[in-house]
Structures are given as structure tokens and as C-alpha cells.
Design an enzyme around this catalytic site. Sequence first.
Site, PDB file in Angstrom:
ATOM      1  CG  HIS A  11     -41.135 -19.694  80.553  1.00 40.83           C
ATOM      2  ND1 HIS A  11     -40.322 -20.620  81.145  1.00 40.83           N
ATOM      3  CD2 HIS A  11     -40.546 -19.361  79.380  1.00 40.83           C
ATOM      4  CE1 HIS A  11     -39.275 -20.826  80.370  1.00 40.83           C
ATOM      5  NE2 HIS A  11     -39.377 -20.079  79.297  1.00 40.83           N
ATOM      6  NE  ARG A  12     -39.376 -23.560  78.758  1.00 43.92           N
ATOM      7  CZ  ARG A  12     -38.342 -24.188  79.313  1.00 43.92           C
ATOM      8  NH1 ARG A  12     -38.501 -25.391  79.822  1.00 43.92           N
ATOM      9  NH2 ARG A  12     -37.152 -23.627  79.356  1.00 43.92           N
ATOM     10  CD  GLU A  38     -41.311 -18.808  75.744  1.00 45.85           C
ATOM     11  OE1 GLU A  38     -40.222 -18.936  75.183  1.00 45.85           O
ATOM     12  OE2 GLU A  38     -41.805 -19.713  76.471  1.00 45.85           O
ATOM     13  CG  ASP A  40     -39.759 -22.972  73.903  1.00 41.97           C
ATOM     14  OD1 ASP A  40     -39.157 -21.890  73.847  1.00 41.97           O
ATOM     15  OD2 ASP A  40     -40.106 -23.514  74.984  1.00 41.97           O
ATOM     16  CG  HIS A  53     -37.186 -25.814  76.114  1.00 35.30           C
ATOM     17  ND1 HIS A  53     -36.003 -26.379  76.548  1.00 35.30           N
ATOM     18  CD2 HIS A  53     -37.004 -24.472  76.179  1.00 35.30           C
ATOM     19  CE1 HIS A  53     -35.146 -25.418  76.863  1.00 35.30           C
ATOM     20  NE2 HIS A  53     -35.721 -24.254  76.656  1.00 35.30           N
ATOM     21  CD  GLU A 113     -37.271 -19.383  72.655  1.00 35.46           C
ATOM     22  OE1 GLU A 113     -37.833 -19.420  73.769  1.00 35.46           O
ATOM     23  OE2 GLU A 113     -36.095 -19.754  72.466  1.00 35.46           O
ATOM     24  CE  LYS A 115     -35.848 -22.921  73.120  1.00 33.44           C
ATOM     25  NZ  LYS A 115     -34.996 -21.982  73.866  1.00 33.44           N
ATOM     26  CG  ASP A 235     -41.356 -21.348  84.781  1.00 26.90           C
ATOM     27  OD1 ASP A 235     -41.534 -21.317  83.558  1.00 26.90           O
ATOM     28  OD2 ASP A 235     -40.253 -21.583  85.317  1.00 26.90           O
TER      29      ASP A 235
HETATM   30  O1  G3P Z   1     -38.517 -16.812  75.467  1.00 25.12           O
HETATM   31  C1  G3P Z   1     -38.026 -16.754  76.769  1.00 25.12           C
HETATM   32  C2  G3P Z   1     -37.423 -18.056  77.209  1.00 25.12           C
HETATM   33  O2  G3P Z   1     -38.323 -19.089  76.961  1.00 25.12           O
HETATM   34  C3  G3P Z   1     -36.113 -18.332  76.534  1.00 25.12           C
HETATM   35  O3  G3P Z   1     -35.463 -19.437  77.066  1.00 25.12           O
HETATM   36  O4  G3P Z   1     -34.770 -21.767  77.042  1.00 25.12           O
HETATM   37  O5  G3P Z   1     -36.848 -21.120  78.240  1.00 25.12           O
HETATM   38  O6  G3P Z   1     -36.785 -21.119  75.762  1.00 25.12           O
HETATM   39  P1  G3P Z   1     -36.004 -20.943  77.016  1.00 25.12           P
HETATM   40 MG    MG Z   2     -38.750 -20.320  75.253  1.00 27.35          MG
END
Ligand code: G3P
Ligand code: MG
Length: 244
Positions: A11-12, A38, A40, A53, A113, A115, A235
Amino acid sequence: MSLRLSRFVGHRGIAAEAPENTLTGFRLAAEAGFLWVEFDVMLSADDVPVLHHDEELGRTDNGSGPVAVHPLSALKALDAGSWFGPGFAGERIPTFEETIACCRALGLSMNVEIKPTTGREVRTAELVSDMLNDLCPDLTDRIIVSSFVPDCLRIAQEKAPDFLRGYLSDTMAEGWHGAAKDLGCFSVHPNHACLDAGLVTAIHDAGFRILTYTVNDPERAESLIGWGVDAVITDEPLAAAALA
Ligand code: G3P
Ligand code: MG
């Protein structure tokens, strides 16, 4: 097209171990064994897709004010690493283009993503779609484009139809099925807190793969995987190691 998902998606980048949405994060995610990450994407004031983000600077860098009013040159002057730890001082906010090159070199597949900051939804999705078409025509089996904003997925569907789409939802409120279907989504990306075994089955029966976020508890990850989710966005490198 045959896209190979892995059970864990960083994540990120690998947000528990490195500043989020940074190239160092992607390198450390790859070193930890992740095959997917992943991140943003939003726009700078001069329409350059960058990784961030929050709509506002400050939490993950030494800036202030909205990302959307800063040109790339100003965003590039910020330190996006020191907030996380002194060892990351000098880390920069990467552009989407730099991120694609980095992930390509590391062999990482990408959950992009979209965003957008408020009011820039259409332009963000258009520019991300153009960049995917221009820079990654050979990576259609290694990229999923997701968004909480249906308009962004609609534009990706129109402008970059060769890339798979993921329907992001915090609540999976009524109407998710029709929306994900109309947007031609490959996958649904629910907040794990709204999932149970029945909903996992219903999503699969509707023909979608499931990538769920953000799961940092190994026991919760094990339950979700037991119910059949295709991937857990996390994470934590430890979760990946424990359950690989
Ligand atoms: O893409 C999954 C997750 O990243 C979505 O929420 O707020 O962490 O971007 P957020
Ligand atoms: Mg995200």
C-alpha cells in the site's frame, strides 16, 4: 489478457516501512518481496500527475497548502522523507512518469489509484489515461487503474480501454454492482471492514476479482484470504512474509 495478481499488494509502496508514495518505498517493497504496489496519483498546478495521497501538503512532506496550487517545481523542492525518519531525508515527491519507470525497472506491477483533488477529476483521469497509453502499452497485464470517483473510471474506460479497472468503495453501498458493471471493471476494491464471507462470494459471483484495503493485521488477512479475496492491500511487510 492474463493478469496475474499476487496475494499481497504493497500500500502506497510499503507504508509501514518507508515514506508513502515514494520511489524508495517502491524499492523497499520490491526488496520485501511484493510483486504489486498501490499508489495515489493527483495533479500539480501545472497538470503533471504526481504521487500524493492527501489534497493538502504537510502530513507527508514539509510543504503546506493544497497540492493543486503548487507547480511541479515547487512540489519537487519539498522533502517527502524526513517526516518518516531521518534516514529518508531528501526523498522527493515522484511524478507518475518517474514511478512507472521505477516500477518497470523493479518488475513491480501497479495498482494506479486516480486520486483527484476536488474539481480536477476529469483532467486527472484524462492525463493518467494518456500517460498509460503512451508509456505502458506493453504493461496492460500488469496494471489496474482504480478510483473512488466513478467519473475517473469512466474516462479511463473511454480513453485507456486496454487497461483493467478497479471499483474502489469504502462502504459497498447498494448500487456497487451496477456501477462496477457499467464501468467495465475487472475488480472491486472494498474497504476490508465492510467485507464478510457472503459479500466476498457475491462479488465473485458477479464476476469481479477482489482487492481489499488496508489490512495490516495478519489474522484479519488470513480470514479474508480464507473467504477467497484475491489480494490484500497492506502497509506491512510482516503480513506478507507470514502468509506468503
Ligand atoms: O487503493 C486502496 C486504498 O489506497 C484506498 O484508500 O485512502 O489509502 O487511498 P486510500
Ligand atoms: Mg490509495
